[in-house]
Design a protein around this motif. Sequence first.
Motif, short mmCIF file in Angstrom:
data_model
loop_
_atom_site.label_atom_id
_atom_site.label_comp_id
_atom_site.label_asym_id
_atom_site.label_seq_id
_atom_site.Cartn_x
_atom_site.Cartn_y
_atom_site.Cartn_z
N LYS A 284 16.93 106.91 111.49
CA LYS A 284 16.86 106.76 112.94
C LYS A 284 16.07 107.91 113.56
O LYS A 284 15.30 107.70 114.50
N LYS A 285 16.24 109.11 113.03
CA LYS A 285 15.50 110.27 113.52
C LYS A 285 14.01 110.06 113.33
O LYS A 285 13.21 110.37 114.22
N PHE B 100 8.38 103.61 119.10
CA PHE B 100 9.73 103.67 119.64
C PHE B 100 9.72 104.28 121.04
O PHE B 100 10.41 103.80 121.94
N ILE B 101 8.94 105.33 121.22
CA ILE B 101 8.87 105.99 122.52
C ILE B 101 8.32 105.03 123.56
O ILE B 101 8.84 104.92 124.68
N GLU B 102 7.24 104.31 123.22
CA GLU B 102 6.66 103.34 124.16
C GLU B 102 7.65 102.23 124.48
O GLU B 102 7.81 101.85 125.64
N LYS C 37 11.37 99.50 128.28
CA LYS C 37 12.65 98.83 128.51
C LYS C 37 13.54 99.57 129.50
O LYS C 37 14.08 98.97 130.42
N ASN C 38 13.70 100.85 129.29
CA ASN C 38 14.70 101.60 130.06
C ASN C 38 14.15 102.25 131.32
O ASN C 38 14.88 102.42 132.29
#
Length: 91
Positions: free
Chosen positions: A58-59, A67-69, A74-75
């Motif tokens: 996960k790290k 993942f950052i994009e 989304k958030n």
Amino acid sequence: MKKNKKIINFIIIVCAAIYALITFINQQKILNQYAKNCEDLSVQIEEQKEYNEELSKKKQDISSKEFIEETARKNLDMYLPNEKVYLDTGF
């Protein structure tokens, strides 16, 4: 007198044997408990290793650009410059 001495020696030997037997049985119970605890701890260690591997993966995923994009979209409702976003207002 010799007969009394033999009886006393016999009683002492029997008592010592009974004491040794009781001690052996108690120690065996303790050893069984230790063995069970060892097995339980081994299982916990394996579970923790699996959990650590999941966290490590996960790290690595969190550090990736994708993942950052995705998280920003989304958030945080953030988008790349020059990216057109269409909202469907019809339900």
